[in-house]
Each structure stands twice: as structure tokens, then as C-alpha cells.
Design an enzyme around this catalytic site. Structure first.
Site, mmCIF file in Angstrom:
data_model
loop_
_atom_site.group_PDB
_atom_site.id
_atom_site.type_symbol
_atom_site.label_atom_id
_atom_site.label_comp_id
_atom_site.label_asym_id
_atom_site.label_seq_id
_atom_site.Cartn_x
_atom_site.Cartn_y
_atom_site.Cartn_z
ATOM 1 N N GLU A 158 49.373 71.125 -25.119
ATOM 2 C CA GLU A 158 50.356 70.208 -25.726
ATOM 3 C C GLU A 158 51.286 70.912 -26.722
ATOM 4 O OE1 GLU A 158 48.202 66.878 -27.293
ATOM 5 O OE2 GLU A 158 47.399 66.310 -25.334
ATOM 6 N N ASN A 201 48.024 73.258 -20.531
ATOM 7 C CA ASN A 201 47.732 71.843 -20.267
ATOM 8 C C ASN A 201 48.617 70.951 -21.125
ATOM 9 O OD1 ASN A 201 45.929 69.815 -19.000
ATOM 10 N ND2 ASN A 201 45.215 69.439 -21.077
ATOM 11 N N HIS A 237 47.858 60.441 -17.416
ATOM 12 C CA HIS A 237 47.443 59.159 -17.974
ATOM 13 C C HIS A 237 48.508 58.118 -17.604
ATOM 14 C CE1 HIS A 237 44.291 61.036 -20.369
ATOM 15 N NE2 HIS A 237 45.183 61.946 -20.761
ATOM 16 N N GLU A 266 43.116 65.087 -16.748
ATOM 17 C CA GLU A 266 42.614 64.010 -17.609
ATOM 18 C C GLU A 266 42.956 62.643 -17.024
ATOM 19 O OE1 GLU A 266 43.715 64.525 -21.698
ATOM 20 O OE2 GLU A 266 43.489 66.715 -21.609
ATOM 21 N N ASP A 268 43.413 59.075 -15.842
ATOM 22 C CA ASP A 268 42.951 57.688 -15.952
ATOM 23 C C ASP A 268 44.149 56.766 -15.754
ATOM 24 O OD1 ASP A 268 44.202 57.963 -18.457
ATOM 25 O OD2 ASP A 268 42.352 57.809 -19.596
#
Length: 446
Positions: A158, A201, A237, A266, A268
């Protein structure tokens, strides 16, 4: 990267995945029956984030051990967890996760080495030279501890701002060391463990936008200059306000074309039912369509422990029940949930192919095949994504849910099939600008 109390954010790019070609969305009678095994059969992994504190819960551990073949420690490898005091390292909780994974034959993603968040208190007062020394020491000591045990590391996480600037995020690393800190971190990491894959990432880079373009430019530059980078992680996400971008697959592919692996790190997706299942299907199909997509990791085992638990974003509910999204993911991976819908072990599978395409529509065909014993009937759910609509069907009798997006198909007459025999039904989908493939649920036999 999810923290213990992570900020909310909005993903800027909206849309849906464009799918093409022939898609096998259900397995044969001997197909794998778990997420990890089904992904492995496709040359991918299917992992999950793990919290050491939940490993003592039997349902948590058994679901983890049965379904997944890759784990990512949720918080246990972050800086504040392993080096709360300078140069004094504590690996107990992270070691617990790594040992559990190794004992079950799972691989591990290391998460994360350099990140602006969850830094220990002693870090804030460091000057530039001290900070550089601390960063390189941390990378070296942590990677040396786990050398040979980690499949891939999120080396830097990030580092870019949200919004339209494409600029680097203000952080102790950026502000005191300048933009070269990312390259330095990757070079240090390669020296520390030459056998581990080294990843960058980030979130909100899932479609093409200013942020993902900036990351793309960095990765391209690194590859051209020989800076060691092996992979790029896309957090992924999503929710109804920030759906799977229409150029998701294309974005993964453009990074892969630079010569790096891409990983969905990650995942979801907030929601429930058929809409959530369809979104998960799009993500899985995108990864399967990109040869350098190494695998997918969902950010947690069960909804009740998700950082977005109120949005029920995962594949297992709070009681570890398999949700429609689980069934859709398993089918997209070519696995089989068994499909036992009646007595005597009656089973069937459903396999999808796109047969014809025009400017505003396409035809799909689903082949239903009986398992090792004869069946007398079958049902197959087919979910299209709004604003798509099914305009015509043949060789079956459809029924619809209240949304008009989920069609359950049954035989339009005699449903008998001998063991191993098959029958097909078809339908026309009006795209209304959305060309994504339908989600085909598990076949249920009677």
C-alpha cells in the site's frame, strides 16, 4: 492489507468482468470436492487469511484444514507483532500459523514486511539513517527466521495514494527515505531469501485507474532495470458500491504481461445469495483466464471473524455453513460438491459452454450428466448478472426467483438419465452491455 481496525474505503472502478470462450463450471463425477484441491487441479492455489487465536476453535481449524492449501497470517507477521521492541523479535503467534500450515501440507504467504500502518511506537522518532537501518534489519531478520518456509512475501504494501494523482503515500518510509525505499526493500529481501517470491501488494488497483497505472509503471521500471520483483498482489475487496471492475481480467493480464505473477491476495465480496455468488465467479474465472495468476486468497475463513463481518463477505457463514458463493467458487474451479439431492447416492454434474455470440446477446449451453447411477430428475441453477436477462430457453423448464436473475432449470419432460448419460439445455442471454458468463450452480439429482 487488513488491520485490526481498518479504515473503510471505496474502490473507484465499477463494472463487470468480460468473459469469453468456453468455461467449464462444474466438474466430472471424480472432480475434487474442496476449494484447495479444485484450484490445485487448475494449477492454482486457494488460500485464506488465518488468525492464530482462532486455531483452537475446532470448526475453524477443520474448515481451514479441509478447504484451503495456502494461508496468510492476518496480523501475526506485521511489524508491531514481531518487533515491538527494536531488534528484539517475537515470532510465537506467527510460528504457530506456519507450523500448523506445514503440518497440513499448506504453503504460506508472508504478510507483510514494509507497511505504513501497525508500526511499533519506537519507530516514529527515527531519523533517515536510523530508519533505513531498521527497515533493512527488519526485512533481513524476519525473512531469515522463515527462510525456506514462505512461498511469497508481501515485501511492500500500500505505498500509493488513493484518488487520481497516482502519487506515493505519505509514510515514514516515503517521507524520510524517498521513493527509492521500495527498490531498496526488494533488493534487501532478495538477498535475505533468494528462494521466496517477492510481491508488491495494494488495494483499489483491481481495475485500470491512476493508482494501478502508477503501480504498473513502477513494476515495468523494476523489470527493465533488474530490480527483483516476482509478483503483484491485488487485494480485491468488493461490495455493491464497488463491484468487480469490468476490466478486472484485462488489468491482471497487463501486469502478467510485464513478466510477473499476479495473485488475488485479500478477496472478500460483501453481499449474499446469487449476487454474491456471481461476483465470486467473475473473480475466479478472471484468475483462471490469466495463465500467470498463481492463485486466490480470501480474507478469512468465516463471516463472523471478517473485518467486514456485517457485510457477510466470505464463503462460509458464521456457523461454517457453505454459502451459495462457496458452491459457485467450487464450480468455477471445476470441483464437485457431490450434488446428492436424493436417495441412493444419485449424483449429477453441470458443465457450461458459450456456443454463439452476437453483438447484443449470446447463447449458453449446459450439459447435465448423471453420475455412477441412473437418475430420474435434476435441477440446475443459472445466475445472470444484472442488467443481463435470459430471453429464451430450450430443452428445459425454467423457474425464476424474485430478482429475475436466478433461473432454476428442470427437465421439460422425462428426466431419466442412465448412469453416465447426459442431456443439454440452452438459453439466450441479452447482454445489455454486460458480456460476463453466467454462474452455474451445482446440479442436484433425484
Amino acid at each position: 492489507m487488513r488491520s485490526r481496525a481498518r479504515r473503510a474505503f471505496a474502490l473507484a472502478t465499477a463494472g463487470v468482468l468480460t468473459a469469453a470462450g468456453v468455461l467449464s463450471l462444474a466438474g466430472t463425477a471424480d472432480a475434487a470436492t474442496t476449494l484447495g484441491a479444485s484450484a490445485a487441479a487448475k494449477g492454482r492455489y486457494f488460500g485464506t487469511a488465518v488468525a492464530a487465536g482462532h486455531l483452537g476453535e475446532s470448526a475453524y481449524a477443520s474448515t481451514l484444514d479441509t478447504e484451503f492449501n495456502m494461508v496468510t497470517p492476518e496480523n501475526e507477521m506485521k511489524w508491531d507483532a514481531v518487533e515491538g521492541t527494536r531488534n528484539s523479535f517475537s515470532f510465537g503467534s506467527a510460528d504457530q500459523i506456519v507450523s500448523h500450515a506445514q503440518g497440513k501440507g499448506m504453503r504460506v504467504r508472508g504478510h507483510t514486511l514494509v507497511w505504513h500502518s501497525q508500526l511499533p511506537g519506537w519507530f516514529g522518532g527515527l531519523g533517515a539513517d536510523d530508519l533505513r537501518s531498521a527497515m533493512n534489519n527488519h526485512i533481513t531478520k524476519v525473512m531469515d527466521h522463515y527462510k525456506g518456509k514462505i512461498y511469497a512475501w508481501d515485501v511492500v504494501n500500500e505505498a500509493y495514494q488513493d484518488g487520481g494523482s497516482g502519487a506515493r503515500r505519505s509514510s515514514p518510509f516515503q517521507d524520510k527515505l524517498g521513493s527509492g525505499y521500495i527498490e531498496e526493500a526488494f533488493r534487501t529481501a532478495r538477498t535475505a531469501d533468494p528462494g521466496a517470491k517477492l510481491c508488491y501488494n495494494d488495494y483499489n488497483t483491481d481495475g485500470q485507474n491512476a493508482k494501478s497505472n502508477a503501480v504498473y509503471a513502477m513494476v515495468k521500471d523494476f523489470k527493465q532495470r533488474g530490480v527483483p520483483i516476482d509478483c503483484v498482489g491485488f487485494q480485491s475487496h468488493f461490495n455493491s458500491n464497488s463491484p468487480v471492475p469490468g476490466d478486472y481480467q484485462a488489468n491482471l493480464q497487463r501486469f502478467a504481461d510485464l513478466g510477473v505473477d499476479v495473485q488475488i491476495t485479500e478477496l472478500d465480496i460483501e453481499g449474499s445469495g446469487s449476487a454474491q455468488a456471481a461476483s465470486y465467479t467473475k473473480v475466479v474465472n478472471a484468475c483462471l483466464a490469466v495463465s500467470r495468476c498463481a492463485g486466490m486468497t480470501v480474507w478469512g475463513v468465516t463471516d463472523k471473524y471478517s473485518w467486514r463481518s456485517s457485510g457477510t463477505p466470505l464463503l462460509f457463514d458464521g456457523d461454517y455453513g457453505k454459502k451459495p458463493a462457496y458452491t459457485a467458487v467450487l464450480a468455477a474451479l471445476g470441483g464437485s460438491g457431490g450434488g446428492d439431492g436424493g436417495t441412493g447416492g444419485a449424483t449429477c454434474t453441470a458443465t457450461y459452454a458459450r456456443t454463439d455470440t452476437w453483438g447484443d446477446r449470446f447463447n449458453g449451453q449446459v450439459t447435465v450428466r448423471a453420475g455412477s447411477s441412473a437418475i430420474s430428475g435434476w435441477t440446475v441453477p443459472v445466475t445472470v448478472t444484472s442488467p443481463q436477462k435470459v430471453s429464451t430457453t430450450w430443452n428445459g423448464t425454467p423457474s425464476w426467483d424474485s430478482s429475475g436473475n436466478v433461473m432454476t432449470m428442470r427437465p421439460n419432460g422425462n428426466g431419466n438419465l442412465a448412469a453416465g448419460a447426459s442431456v443439454s439445455f440452452g438459453f439466450t442471454v441479452m447482454t445489455n452491455g454486460n458480456t460476463s458468463a453466467p454462474a452455474i450452480g451445482a446440479c442436484t439429482a433425484s
